[in-house]
Design an enzyme around this catalytic site. Sequence first.
Site, mmCIF file in Angstrom:
data_model
loop_
_atom_site.group_PDB
_atom_site.id
_atom_site.type_symbol
_atom_site.label_atom_id
_atom_site.label_comp_id
_atom_site.label_asym_id
_atom_site.label_seq_id
_atom_site.Cartn_x
_atom_site.Cartn_y
_atom_site.Cartn_z
ATOM 1 N N GLU A 15 10.990 -18.411 4.921
ATOM 2 C CA GLU A 15 9.706 -17.853 4.486
ATOM 3 C C GLU A 15 9.725 -17.419 3.031
ATOM 4 O O GLU A 15 8.739 -17.596 2.303
ATOM 5 C CB GLU A 15 9.314 -16.682 5.393
ATOM 6 C CG GLU A 15 8.926 -17.072 6.809
ATOM 7 C CD GLU A 15 10.121 -17.248 7.751
ATOM 8 O OE1 GLU A 15 9.903 -17.568 8.931
ATOM 9 O OE2 GLU A 15 11.272 -17.066 7.284
ATOM 10 N N HIS A 36 7.387 -10.237 17.743
ATOM 11 C CA HIS A 36 6.400 -11.307 17.719
ATOM 12 C C HIS A 36 5.020 -10.839 18.168
ATOM 13 O O HIS A 36 4.177 -11.664 18.522
ATOM 14 C CB HIS A 36 6.839 -12.466 18.631
ATOM 15 C CG HIS A 36 8.109 -13.133 18.240
ATOM 16 N ND1 HIS A 36 9.347 -12.609 18.554
ATOM 17 C CD2 HIS A 36 8.347 -14.282 17.557
ATOM 18 C CE1 HIS A 36 10.293 -13.412 18.094
ATOM 19 N NE2 HIS A 36 9.712 -14.424 17.481
#
Length: 339
Positions: free
Chosen positions: A65, A134
């Site tokens: 990322e 998550h």
Amino acid sequence: MTKSNERKLTIARSMAEAVAQEMRVDPSVFVMGEDIGPLGGVYGNTRGLIEEFGAERIRDTPISETAFIGAAVGAAQDGMRPVVELMFVDFFGVCFDAIYNLMAKNIYFSGGNLKVPMVLMTSTGGGYSDGGQHSQCVYGTFAHLPGMKVVAPSNAYDAKGLMTAAMRDDSPVVYMYHKGLQGMGWLGTEAGATVHVPEESYTVEIGKAKVVRQGKDVTIVSLGMGVHNALKAAKTLEGQGVSAEVVDLVSLVPLDRETIRASVAKTGRLIVVDEDYMSYGVSGEIIASVTEHDISVLKAAPKRVAFPDVPIPFARVMEQYCLPNPDKIVAAWDEMKAA
């Protein structure tokens, strides 16, 4: 509009349509992220794009990322308009330097000589037992830090218009979409998020809230999934003779404080619903925006319905116990009425 003219889309489809329409007219727009190519995005929001635009403009990335968000910042400063996906907002921890010290600050650091026209789209929300890494929303984390616009659509119409507006903006926009609103059955689907979406390209103003239900007794303010919980609570309250007004924030940065204040001035009562953590977040900011402006309009102390300050549990029964829901909103009204 007659039902025969309705064109209902999920948020996932409306996002993909917005990106495709902008890519057809602006060659500087491209998309980067994990699994956004042939898979069409884990949440369906880039489905069909690689078939039309190819791998040069729909770029699947490695699982790094920091690398691809940093690359997007550089591309934006060099004249491109990247749309980059952070698959789960929870992953911001591994790439926040690229987001906040580069993306958010470089316009300021350059004295306004550079633009950073990029969209960081990222999924938020729990409710389907995906655990504490998550399932977060962390709206307040991004809204707290200056230099980025932050939006969170609650329905497909706004999702398309906000995406188009974000791609055309010369400042970085963090586009936070809730997984439970995407229209992906395996995540659970909120039917109210799938609404009529015009085929033509259009924009929804960033920084403007919407009153999505008129009322006179209490104002319920929320965003994303919380808007649907608020509307369901309002329907329950209506059966009890209570008229609830519901305000969809749509945008966190800029925050439309005037619409919130006008609604509370009319109703005299305020409940804020936020799937983010209770403390130091959006709910407190909304309440402060009202009380600091004119506390005299309030007939009762404001109430918050938010996620408690604990990591999000994996066990379904524990997660559901923590999440905001319509019953908790109705209970907040009952407490307010009894005070």
